[in-house]
Design an enzyme around this catalytic site. Structure first.
Site, mmCIF file in Angstrom:
data_model
loop_
_atom_site.group_PDB
_atom_site.id
_atom_site.type_symbol
_atom_site.label_atom_id
_atom_site.label_comp_id
_atom_site.label_asym_id
_atom_site.label_seq_id
_atom_site.Cartn_x
_atom_site.Cartn_y
_atom_site.Cartn_z
ATOM 1 C CD GLU A 226 44.304 25.381 31.144
ATOM 2 O OE1 GLU A 226 43.746 24.506 30.336
ATOM 3 O OE2 GLU A 226 45.304 25.399 31.694
ATOM 4 C CD GLU B 298 45.820 23.973 36.360
ATOM 5 O OE1 GLU B 298 46.587 23.787 35.171
ATOM 6 O OE2 GLU B 298 44.404 23.673 36.161
#
Ligand code: NOJ
Length: 426
Positions: free
Chosen positions: A158, A332
């Protein structure tokens, strides 16, 4: 029924600091000890004791039908001081990866998942111009040590979240609110990704698949007004395009750069890891960014994180990846909730969107649910329950929830049955 392609990977995702326990040598640990920084007053402490229980955890994942597992290596264990490698810790991760293989789980290994060694943080962390070279050296070292055992390497988890949470929103250490620092970090992280990719490819002789883990957000303007649309566009540029186009074209674009070339960055992805949880509705707002996130309306379904459940957005971000022509792995997707029925419904509804994207030609090859077990949810602490598996207080025994069995049935069948679609589908 929704049948998935043969060889589709099913499993869960975790990260070192959230599950291992006793990662004392990184900036998160230090920040937790200050007190007052984690909303529910918890600290990562022994976490899930996964550092010691990994083999049992992987045995359970195997029993639950998983065929893959994503975890991260804790940089602060491997390189506790600048330039000093801890071979005992390398050996630990070697055993972890061996255990994954023994249990039939294909490893997806993240090199950086939010935590920095203290020595790195003390030099300015991501704001330091040395950051890309320092982390690339560690990436190459790890790839060399683990060699063929790791078929999938993920560079930085991320990259969009790190500058925003650490240097803009002040939610992650060092909890600053400074646009200049945030953009400096965003620039160095993008460049670091490229260097890590090159370092891994050079060090690993067996042609592993390497890529970033992008947390893409489906962004919508709060209204049709020009101001809101521009604000949404800016948010989308930072959150999505900056990384996607930056890696595709090898440039540092706005808002952290002016489109200048970053040598060695172009095309540094064999695969794309995609994280997605929710959507963001954006309106024009106050400085420094000129935008604000509009909270979900009263009728919206939300998680305990306050995030809107919005499966359509999950589809949209997958569809957006199609033109890039790379295999996509969902690295995810999941929900913080105290209601496991809500989790079951979330899983089925989101898998429907993965299937939809695949049937429209997006090359999605795996789904790794966040997360295996309840764990340390950063600035929210342990109160947030993202796990298919609960942890018994005190003993830390693993207690699979009904969602763990639902996920097992899907993984074993490589399909979502009509029965599950009927029960949880809409
Ligand atoms: C994204 C992060 O990668 C992970 O560490 C976090 O726990 C989940 N999202 C849930 O917020």
């Amino acid at each position: 029924m929704l049948k998935f392609p043969d060889g589709f990977y099913w499993g869960c995702a975790t990260s070192s600091h959230q599950v291992e326990g006793n990662n004392r040598n990184n900036q998160w640990w230090a920040w937790e000890q200050e007190g007052g920084n984690v909303r529910d007053g918890t600290t990562s402490g022994p976490a899930c004791d996964h550092y010691n229980r990994f083999d049992d955890d992987f045995a359970l994942a195997e029993e639950l039908g998983h065929s893959a597992h994503r975890l991260s290596i804790e940089w602060s264990r491997i390189e506790p001081e600048e330039g000093r490698w801890d071979e005992k810790e390398v050996e630990h991760y070697r055993r972890v990866i061996e255990s994954l293989h023994r249990h039939g789980l294909t490893p997806f290994v993240t090199l950086h998942h939010f935590t920095n060694p203290l020595w790195f943080e003390q030099q300015g962390g991501w704001t330091s111009p040395r950051a890309p070279d320092l982390i690339a050296r560690y990436a190459g070292y790890m790839a060399k040590q683990l060699g063929e055992a790791v078929p999938f390497w993920l560079t930085i988890n991320e990259p969009s979240v790190v500058p925003a949470a650490c240097y803009l929103a002040g939610m992650h250490p060092p909890a600053k609110r400074d646009m200049g620092l945030a953009m400096q970090a965003a620039r160095h992280i993008l460049i670091a990704h490229g260097k890590m990719y090159q370092a891994v490819r050079e060090a690993a002789p067996h042609d592993p698949q390497v890529g970033p883990v992008l947390n893409m957000i489906y962004v919508e303007p709060a209204s049709d007004s020009e101001e809101d649309r521009q604000a949404a566009q800016l948010f989308d540029q930072y959150w999505n395009s900056y990384w996607l186009e930056g890696i595709r074209d090898g440039v540092v674009g706005p808002p952290a750069g002016g489109g200048e070339e970053a040598p060695g960055l172009k095309g540094t992805w064999d695969i794309i890891g995609l994280n997605n949880y929710s959507r963001s509705v954006i309106a024009a707002g106050p400085p420094p960014m000129g935008l604000r996130q509009v909270p979900p309306g009263p009728d919206a379904e939300t998680s305990t994180m306050g995030w809107e459940v919005y499966p359509e957005g999950f589809y949209r971000v997958q569809a957006r990846l199609k033109p890039y022509g790379k295999p996509v792995y969902i690295t995810e997707n999941g929900i913080g909730t105290d209601d496991d029925k809500q989790r079951q419904r979330y899983i089925v509804r989101h898998l429907r969107q993965v299937h939809r994207a695949i049937s429209e030609g997006v090359d999605v090859r795996g789904y790794l649910h966040w997360s295996f077990q309840d764990n340390f949810e950063w600035a929210e602490g342990f109160r947030q329950k993202f796990g298919l598996i609960a942890m018994e207080e005190g003993t830390r025994n693993r207690l699979p929830r009904p969602s763990a069995y639902l996920f097992r049935d899907i993984a074993r069948a490589n399909a979502v049955s009509d029965e599950l679609l009927g029960r949880w589908g809409e």
